[in-house]
Design a protein around this motif. Structure first.
Motif, PDB file in Angstrom:
ATOM      1  N   ASN A  69       0.840  -1.191   0.000  1.00  0.00           N
ATOM      2  CA  ASN A  69       0.000   0.000   0.000  1.00  0.00           C
ATOM      3  C   ASN A  69       0.875   1.241   0.000  1.00  0.00           C
ATOM      4  O   ASN A  69       1.946   1.239   0.622  1.00  0.00           O
ATOM      5  N   PRO A  70       0.424   2.308  -0.671  1.00  0.00           N
ATOM      6  CA  PRO A  70       1.189   3.550  -0.613  1.00  0.00           C
ATOM      7  C   PRO A  70       1.188   4.102   0.817  1.00  0.00           C
ATOM      8  O   PRO A  70       0.217   3.933   1.556  1.00  0.00           O
ATOM      9  N   VAL A  71       2.283   4.737   1.187  1.00  0.00           N
ATOM     10  CA  VAL A  71       2.368   5.400   2.485  1.00  0.00           C
ATOM     11  C   VAL A  71       1.703   6.762   2.338  1.00  0.00           C
ATOM     12  O   VAL A  71       2.005   7.510   1.409  1.00  0.00           O
ATOM     13  N   GLY A  76       5.877   8.107  -3.726  1.00  0.00           N
ATOM     14  CA  GLY A  76       6.791   7.043  -4.116  1.00  0.00           C
ATOM     15  C   GLY A  76       7.201   6.120  -2.987  1.00  0.00           C
ATOM     16  O   GLY A  76       8.102   5.314  -3.157  1.00  0.00           O
ATOM     17  N   GLU A  77       6.547   6.222  -1.820  1.00  0.00           N
ATOM     18  CA  GLU A  77       6.867   5.333  -0.716  1.00  0.00           C
ATOM     19  C   GLU A  77       5.727   4.346  -0.508  1.00  0.00           C
ATOM     20  O   GLU A  77       4.553   4.713  -0.554  1.00  0.00           O
ATOM     21  N   TYR A  78       6.100   3.086  -0.270  1.00  0.00           N
ATOM     22  CA  TYR A  78       5.126   2.008  -0.138  1.00  0.00           C
ATOM     23  C   TYR A  78       5.448   1.152   1.077  1.00  0.00           C
ATOM     24  O   TYR A  78       6.619   0.890   1.380  1.00  0.00           O
ATOM     25  N   ASP A  79       4.391   0.719   1.747  1.00  0.00           N
ATOM     26  CA  ASP A  79       4.493  -0.214   2.856  1.00  0.00           C
ATOM     27  C   ASP A  79       4.212  -1.600   2.291  1.00  0.00           C
ATOM     28  O   ASP A  79       3.098  -1.876   1.839  1.00  0.00           O
ATOM     29  N   ILE A 101       9.229  -0.373   4.580  1.00  0.00           N
ATOM     30  CA  ILE A 101       8.861   0.850   3.870  1.00  0.00           C
ATOM     31  C   ILE A 101       9.900   1.029   2.760  1.00  0.00           C
ATOM     32  O   ILE A 101      11.100   1.076   3.029  1.00  0.00           O
ATOM     33  N   PHE A 102       9.407   1.113   1.526  1.00  0.00           N
ATOM     34  CA  PHE A 102      10.272   1.215   0.357  1.00  0.00           C
ATOM     35  C   PHE A 102      10.013   2.520  -0.376  1.00  0.00           C
ATOM     36  O   PHE A 102       8.865   2.940  -0.512  1.00  0.00           O
ATOM     37  N   ARG A 103      11.081   3.129  -0.856  1.00  0.00           N
ATOM     38  CA  ARG A 103      10.957   4.270  -1.766  1.00  0.00           C
ATOM     39  C   ARG A 103      11.205   3.734  -3.174  1.00  0.00           C
ATOM     40  O   ARG A 103      12.255   3.172  -3.453  1.00  0.00           O
ATOM     41  N   VAL A 104      10.206   3.908  -4.031  1.00  0.00           N
ATOM     42  CA  VAL A 104      10.269   3.413  -5.408  1.00  0.00           C
ATOM     43  C   VAL A 104      10.128   4.621  -6.318  1.00  0.00           C
ATOM     44  O   VAL A 104       9.077   5.259  -6.344  1.00  0.00           O
ATOM     45  N   LYS A 105      11.180   4.937  -7.052  1.00  0.00           N
ATOM     46  CA  LYS A 105      11.181   6.132  -7.899  1.00  0.00           C
ATOM     47  C   LYS A 105      11.585   5.794  -9.329  1.00  0.00           C
ATOM     48  O   LYS A 105      12.443   4.945  -9.562  1.00  0.00           O
ATOM     49  N   ASN A 106      10.942   6.474 -10.255  1.00  0.00           N
ATOM     50  CA  ASN A 106      11.324   6.471 -11.676  1.00  0.00           C
ATOM     51  C   ASN A 106      11.176   5.121 -12.367  1.00  0.00           C
ATOM     52  O   ASN A 106      11.875   4.849 -13.340  1.00  0.00           O
ATOM     53  N   PHE A 107      10.275   4.282 -11.876  1.00  0.00           N
ATOM     54  CA  PHE A 107       9.976   3.034 -12.574  1.00  0.00           C
ATOM     55  C   PHE A 107       8.794   3.289 -13.501  1.00  0.00           C
ATOM     56  O   PHE A 107       7.856   4.000 -13.133  1.00  0.00           O
ATOM     57  N   PRO A 108       8.797   2.707 -14.697  1.00  0.00           N
ATOM     58  CA  PRO A 108       7.606   2.807 -15.553  1.00  0.00           C
ATOM     59  C   PRO A 108       6.408   2.201 -14.821  1.00  0.00           C
ATOM     60  O   PRO A 108       6.555   1.252 -14.050  1.00  0.00           O
ATOM     61  N   GLN A 109       5.239   2.753 -15.046  1.00  0.00           N
ATOM     62  CA  GLN A 109       4.036   2.316 -14.344  1.00  0.00           C
ATOM     63  C   GLN A 109       3.805   0.806 -14.473  1.00  0.00           C
ATOM     64  O   GLN A 109       3.401   0.154 -13.516  1.00  0.00           O
TER      65      GLN A 109
END
Length: 162
Positions: free
Chosen positions: A56-58, A63-66, A92-100
């Protein structure tokens, strides 16, 4: 310039995946037939292991997800149950600049793959501390679990359309 600030083609930033935190959300260990089951165990019990992943998004964090990895293991059944352990391990992960189109595979394959060794160690430690040999869960193919989950979701959608 940091590694995450470098560009691949001059104007697009490279995809990044960072672990910001890890935590135990819930942990339960039961040995309902102790201490009797701790003596004279002659045969290896059947062990059932269940795995689930959620993400789930934080709130309020771009761009942060739990991501939560749920593991449960039960050795034996009924009156012969040795133990039942449940763990919900999160990160908790930061996910940036990945294609959708790559976001779900990152969240449901790569993130739990990074969490798994830590969750596996928690399970091993708690079963050992419960008086049993440490339960070392075999590596999990999170890609296969993700593909199975997506196939089930597609089948559910087709049933709803029919």
């Amino acid at each position: 310039m940091s590694e995450t600030d470098q560009t691949t083609n001059g104007n697009a930033q490279s995809p990044t995946l960072n672990i910001l935190a890890q935590y135990i959300k819930d942990l339960s260990f039961e040995s309902p037939n102790a201490p009797g089951v701790l003596r004279g165990q002659t045969k290896a019990p059947g062990i059932n292991i269940g795995v689930n992943v959620g993400a789930n998004p934080v709130n309020g964090a771009d761009g942060e997800y739990d991501v939560k990895l749920s593991l449960n293991a039960q050795a034996g059944e009924g009156g012969d149950m040795l133990f039942h352990v449940e763990l919900e391990y999160g990160g908790i992960f930061r996910v940036k600049n990945f294609p959708q189109e790559h976001l779900l595979p990152v969240l449901f394959i790569e993130c739990p793959r990074l969490l798994f060794p830590f969750a596996r160690q928690v399970i091993a430690d708690v079963t050992r501390n419960g008086g049993f040999p440490p339960l070392m869960i075999d590596p999990i193919d999170f890609a296969a679990l993700f593909q199975q989950r997506m196939a089930e979701e597609r089948a559910r959608q087709q049933v709803q359309v029919s």
